[in-house]
Design an enzyme around this catalytic site. Structure first.
Site, PDB file in Angstrom:
ATOM      1  N   ARG A 153      -5.246  -5.282  -8.304  1.00 56.38           N
ATOM      2  CA  ARG A 153      -5.060  -3.979  -7.672  1.00 56.38           C
ATOM      3  C   ARG A 153      -4.910  -2.852  -8.688  1.00 56.38           C
ATOM      4  NH1 ARG A 153      -0.448  -3.077  -3.142  1.00 56.38           N
ATOM      5  NH2 ARG A 153       0.962  -3.513  -4.886  1.00 56.38           N
ATOM      6  N   ARG A 172       8.695 -10.691  -6.380  1.00 57.97           N
ATOM      7  CA  ARG A 172       8.596  -9.882  -5.163  1.00 57.97           C
ATOM      8  C   ARG A 172       8.329 -10.751  -3.933  1.00 57.97           C
ATOM      9  NH1 ARG A 172       3.936  -6.028  -6.571  1.00 57.97           N
ATOM     10  NH2 ARG A 172       4.313  -5.147  -4.510  1.00 57.97           N
ATOM     11  N   ARG A 223      13.338  -3.447   4.715  1.00 54.02           N
ATOM     12  CA  ARG A 223      13.042  -4.733   4.084  1.00 54.02           C
ATOM     13  C   ARG A 223      14.026  -5.828   4.514  1.00 54.02           C
ATOM     14  NH1 ARG A 223       9.430  -4.500  -0.246  1.00 54.02           N
ATOM     15  NH2 ARG A 223       9.036  -2.441  -1.122  1.00 54.02           N
ATOM     16  N   ARG A 259       0.147  -1.047 -11.420  1.00 53.81           N
ATOM     17  CA  ARG A 259       1.590  -0.881 -11.278  1.00 53.81           C
ATOM     18  C   ARG A 259       2.324  -1.932 -12.109  1.00 53.81           C
ATOM     19  NH1 ARG A 259       2.712  -0.582  -4.877  1.00 53.81           N
ATOM     20  NH2 ARG A 259       4.375  -1.950  -5.625  1.00 53.81           N
ATOM     21  N   LYS A 305      -0.787  -3.284   3.915  1.00 53.64           N
ATOM     22  CA  LYS A 305      -0.010  -2.239   4.593  1.00 53.64           C
ATOM     23  C   LYS A 305      -0.368  -0.842   4.092  1.00 53.64           C
ATOM     24  CE  LYS A 305       4.080  -3.773   3.442  1.00 53.64           C
ATOM     25  NZ  LYS A 305       3.611  -4.857   2.534  1.00 53.64           N
TER      26      LYS A 305
END
Length: 211
Positions: free
Chosen positions: A125, A169, A86, A158, A13
């Site tokens: 990432r 998550r 969400r 992160r 996204k």
């Protein structure tokens, strides 16, 4: 046109949003950026959000909705909603916020991707501290190790991209966010994002949006 990008963490996204903003003049409304800005500025909402983020949990609707509503007072058109809504409750709240501004959600892009692929993406990432662009240690390396290609910002991992936090998550996504597929059934466009480069994904989305 206002668009929602829907998909699990790591589905692409954020990178897709970057392309749409650069090539089609959209503005990204990312709750992640809203959280970071409020945390950096030590606002009351930011301090409350930080407590949940550090535990790998979703920030409560009351906090998130207040941040989004404040943002919409300054910008309400040609938005890409990334990470919000969400939940069904957040979606209902967003509809009401936009209705007050004589705006609406036009399209919802759902990025469908295998969960094993998501884990590989997220654990590798890296994010630019300045512009928030995403890189990957294997599949999308920067030209200079640890440095963003666009603004020479430092690349960081992160806190919520650690494996234990990722599992929390993903569980939260399946329980709370996946039902939005049904909520937006009249506006949703499903895109297969498996084995797809960011550039290929953008081309697919560009076509379905009619650009």
């Amino acid at each position: 046109m206002n668009i929602i990008l829907l998909g699990a963490p790591g589905s692409g996204k954020g990178t897709l949003s970057e392309f749409l903003c650069e090539k089609k003049a959209f503005t990204q409304l990312s709750t992640g950026d809203l959280f970071r800005d409020n945390i950096l500025n030590k606002t009351e909402l930011g301090l409350k959000a930080k407590e949940f983020i550090n535990k790998g949990k979703l920030v409560p609707d009351s906090i998130t909705n207040s941040m989004v509503e404040k943002y919409l007072k300054g910008k309400k058109k040609d938005l890409i909603f990334d990470g919000f809504p969400r939940t069904d409750d957040q979606a209902l709240a967003l509809d009401k916020m936009l209705e007050k501004l004589d705006e609406k959600i036009d399209k919802v892009i759902y990025l469908d991707i295998d969960e094993s692929t998501l884990m590989g993406r997220l654990t590798g990432r890296m994010i630019c501290q300045i512009c928030k662009r995403s890189y990957h240690r294997i599949t999308r390396k920067p030209l200079k190790e640890g440095i963003c290609d666009f603004d020479s910002g430092t690349l960081i991992v992160r806190p919520d991209d650690k494996e234990d936090k990722i599992k929390i998550r993903l569980e939260a996504y399946h329980n709370q966010t996946a039902p939005l597929i049904k909520f937006y059934k009249d506006k949703i466009i499903k895109i297969n994002a498996d084995n797809c480069s960011p550039e290929e994904l953008y081309i697919r989305v560009e076509k379905v949006l009619g650009f």
